[in-house]
Design an enzyme around this catalytic site. Sequence first.
Site, PDB file in Angstrom:
ATOM      1  N   LEU A  99      -0.379   0.957  -7.114  1.00 17.59           N
ATOM      2  CA  LEU A  99      -0.456   2.046  -8.094  1.00 17.59           C
ATOM      3  C   LEU A  99      -1.883   2.125  -8.644  1.00 17.59           C
ATOM      4  O   LEU A  99      -2.468   1.113  -9.019  1.00 17.59           O
ATOM      5  CB  LEU A  99       0.530   1.752  -9.232  1.00 17.59           C
ATOM      6  CG  LEU A  99       0.678   2.836 -10.291  1.00 17.59           C
ATOM      7  CD1 LEU A  99       1.301   4.094  -9.700  1.00 17.59           C
ATOM      8  CD2 LEU A  99       1.540   2.327 -11.454  1.00 17.59           C
TER       9      LEU A  99
ATOM     10  N   HIS B  47       1.533  11.101   1.342  1.00 15.66           N
ATOM     11  CA  HIS B  47       2.828  10.430   1.313  1.00 15.66           C
ATOM     12  C   HIS B  47       3.621  10.873   2.547  1.00 15.66           C
ATOM     13  O   HIS B  47       3.671  12.071   2.852  1.00 15.66           O
ATOM     14  CB  HIS B  47       3.585  10.803   0.029  1.00 15.66           C
ATOM     15  CG  HIS B  47       4.857  10.026  -0.103  1.00 15.66           C
ATOM     16  ND1 HIS B  47       4.888   8.722  -0.513  1.00 15.66           N
ATOM     17  CD2 HIS B  47       6.139  10.369   0.183  1.00 15.66           C
ATOM     18  CE1 HIS B  47       6.132   8.281  -0.492  1.00 15.66           C
ATOM     19  NE2 HIS B  47       6.910   9.259  -0.076  1.00 15.66           N
TER      20      HIS B  47
ATOM     21  N   ASP C   4       3.351   8.940  -6.769  1.00 13.71           N
ATOM     22  CA  ASP C   4       3.785  10.145  -6.041  1.00 13.71           C
ATOM     23  C   ASP C   4       4.107  11.344  -6.933  1.00 13.71           C
ATOM     24  O   ASP C   4       4.925  12.181  -6.569  1.00 13.71           O
ATOM     25  CB  ASP C   4       5.018   9.828  -5.164  1.00 13.71           C
ATOM     26  CG  ASP C   4       4.750   8.685  -4.210  1.00 13.71           C
ATOM     27  OD1 ASP C   4       3.605   8.551  -3.751  1.00 13.71           O
ATOM     28  OD2 ASP C   4       5.700   7.923  -3.931  1.00 13.71           O
TER      29      ASP C   4
HETATM   30  C1  GAR Z   1       0.840   6.499   6.396  1.00 15.99           C
HETATM   31  O1  GAR Z   1       1.959   7.018   7.065  1.00 15.99           O
HETATM   32  C2  GAR Z   1       0.830   6.963   4.960  1.00 15.99           C
HETATM   33  O2  GAR Z   1       1.386   8.226   4.769  1.00 15.99           O
HETATM   34  C3  GAR Z   1       1.665   5.910   4.291  1.00 15.99           C
HETATM   35  O3  GAR Z   1       1.294   4.707   4.908  1.00 15.99           O
HETATM   36  C4  GAR Z   1       0.959   4.980   6.277  1.00 15.99           C
HETATM   37  C5  GAR Z   1      -0.343   4.265   6.575  1.00 15.99           C
HETATM   38  O4  GAR Z   1      -0.638   4.313   7.943  1.00 15.99           O
HETATM   39  N1  GAR Z   1       1.443   5.893   2.871  1.00 15.99           N
HETATM   40  C6  GAR Z   1       2.388   5.597   1.987  1.00 15.99           C
HETATM   41  O5  GAR Z   1       3.508   5.271   2.288  1.00 15.99           O
HETATM   42  C7  GAR Z   1       1.937   5.674   0.528  1.00 15.99           C
HETATM   43  N2  GAR Z   1       3.084   5.699  -0.336  1.00 15.99           N
HETATM   44  P1  GAR Z   1      -2.100   3.971   8.460  1.00 15.99           P
HETATM   45  O6  GAR Z   1      -2.524   2.662   7.782  1.00 15.99           O
HETATM   46  O7  GAR Z   1      -1.949   3.775   9.934  1.00 15.99           O
HETATM   47  O8  GAR Z   1      -3.005   5.097   8.097  1.00 15.99           O
END
Ligand code: GAR
Length: 189
Positions: free
Chosen positions: A87, A104, A145
Amino acid sequence: MINIAIFASGSGSNAENIANYFKDHSDIKVKLIVTNNPKAFVLERAKKLGIETLKFNRDEFYNSEKLVDQLKSQEIHFLVLAGFMWLVPAYLVKAYPQQIVNIHPALLPKFGGKGMYGDHVHNAVAAAGEKETGITIHYVNERYDEGDIIFQAKCNVENLNPDQIAEQVHQLEYKHYPKVIEMCVEDLI
Ligand code: GAR
């Protein structure tokens, strides 16, 4: 030049995609990759991309404001959260008002809030039998969020398992996040 810092806690595939998108951009530069996780694979990606990195621990992030000085001294104008799992504290939101965006992996306000990140979201979407999900790009405030929504895109996930859903959602992220960041940052120029 507007300088961006990308915050990521894990793999960093979005961070890499964004960095590549802005590689030869005339106005926008990804200057820094910031992480709370010293083992995050995003640090390997940053090395390969030749982008400077900054790490902090929980105490530094929540019990001091030194990150703001570090970001300002590097002339960072805009913060991008891409798979950043902590956060964001109020002092950072105040230092960068409407200048922090997050992605998100679902259609907020559905499947958002504390504990809803990464695969937890895709598992919940599959368990709920959702026909569609997608991505939400939003400004960041002090609550998980809940900042103003800038952009959403949808995909059909009927009968898909969580891994397949994650794949669909990642493709949407790669396609849209850099362009939405560009649009937000160009408003600052
Ligand atoms: C992504 O899908 C992003 O949307 C999510 O984490 C993943 C990171 O992937 N974020 C959240 O869940 C935030 N609440 P990455 O490290 O391969 O970019």
